[in-house]
Design an enzyme around this catalytic site. Structure first.
Site, PDB file in Angstrom:
ATOM      1  N   GLU A  43      16.255 -25.628  17.268  1.00  0.00           N
ATOM      2  CA  GLU A  43      15.814 -26.996  16.984  1.00  0.00           C
ATOM      3  C   GLU A  43      16.651 -27.501  15.811  1.00  0.00           C
ATOM      4  OE1 GLU A  43      12.139 -29.194  14.723  1.00  0.00           O
ATOM      5  OE2 GLU A  43      11.612 -27.473  15.993  1.00  0.00           O
ATOM      6  N   THR A  74      12.783 -33.184  13.768  1.00  0.00           N
ATOM      7  CA  THR A  74      12.567 -34.244  12.784  1.00  0.00           C
ATOM      8  C   THR A  74      12.966 -35.605  13.358  1.00  0.00           C
ATOM      9  OG1 THR A  74      13.255 -32.591  11.136  1.00  0.00           O
ATOM     10  CG2 THR A  74      12.674 -34.746  10.320  1.00  0.00           C
ATOM     11  N   LYS A 134       3.119 -29.366  18.940  1.00  0.00           N
ATOM     12  CA  LYS A 134       3.552 -28.639  17.751  1.00  0.00           C
ATOM     13  C   LYS A 134       2.425 -28.706  16.712  1.00  0.00           C
ATOM     14  CE  LYS A 134       6.803 -29.282  13.899  1.00  0.00           C
ATOM     15  NZ  LYS A 134       7.971 -30.066  13.434  1.00  0.00           N
TER      16      LYS A 134
END
Length: 216
Positions: A43, A74, A134
């Protein structure tokens, strides 16, 4: 089919490395070190300067590796999500849920993994087509919270991020998570330029994960 294939790769990877860095070069070297150590889920966060360029480079570099899955992290809005997807990101991760980002990801059949802390947020995410939520930050709860979330939402797939380490990796998987996001202790040596140490820590995660899976 594309979306399901990516989701299967994420679940198979088990450990997703959250890659940050003060510049593109550091993040690139850290990613190579992590993959060399056996972790195949990456990621790449948009806190890295020129993240979209690096995503494209990594996707091309590891195009011959069917097990490696490169995503963007992000991601705060739909515009950034589309930039990431156009660069080649196979999945998109956000620190919070954003409906417009979910829509753009669904349009391109790209898994969206938003950060959620409450049942309400998780329910809204599921309604918007999210397949893996998440749990962020995981350190605010701990593995025992997974059972509580899955009681009313047994169909929930959870990836805790933040507060996940070698010491509690087994606890998270035994609690029922689909995969985990790790960053801090895995990437710490990279800030000092010690990428060989990053590889060794990655190997420790892979070995631990294999042991956990063998005991299930």
């Amino acid at each position: 089919m594309k979306k399901m294939s990516i989701l299967n790769k994420l679940e198979k990877a088990g450990v997703i490395a959250v890659v940050r860095g003060k510049n593109k070069e550091e993040a690139s070297k850290a990613t190579d070190a992590i993959i060399k150590g056996g972790i195949t889920g990456i990621e790449l966060t948009f806190t890295v300067p020129n993240a979209e360029e690096l995503i494209g480079e990594l996707v091309e570099k590891y195009s011959d590796r069917e097990d490696v899955v490169i995503g963007a992290g992000t991601v705060l809005d739909a515009v950034t999500a589309r930039i990431a997807i156009m660069a080649g990101a196979e999945y998109v991760v956000s620190p919070c849920f954003d409906a417009e980002t979910a829509e753009i990801c669904n349009l391109y059949q790209i898994p969206y993994l938003p950060g959620c802390m409450t049942i309400t947020e998780m329910k809204d995410a599921l309604k918007s087509g999210v397949d893996i939520v998440k749990l962020f930050p995981g350190s605010a709860f701990g593995p025992s919270i997974i059972k509580a979330f899955k009681a009313p939402l047994p169909q929930l797939n959870i990836m805790p991020t933040g507060g996940v380490g070698l010491d509690n990796l087994a606890d998270w998987f035994k609690a029922g998570v689909t995969c985990v996001g790790v960053g801090g202790n895995l990437l710490a040596p990279a800030a000092k330029g010690d990428f060989a140490a990053v590889t060794e820590v990655a190997k420790e995660y892979v070995a631990k994960l294999e042991l956990i899976k063998s005991e299930v």
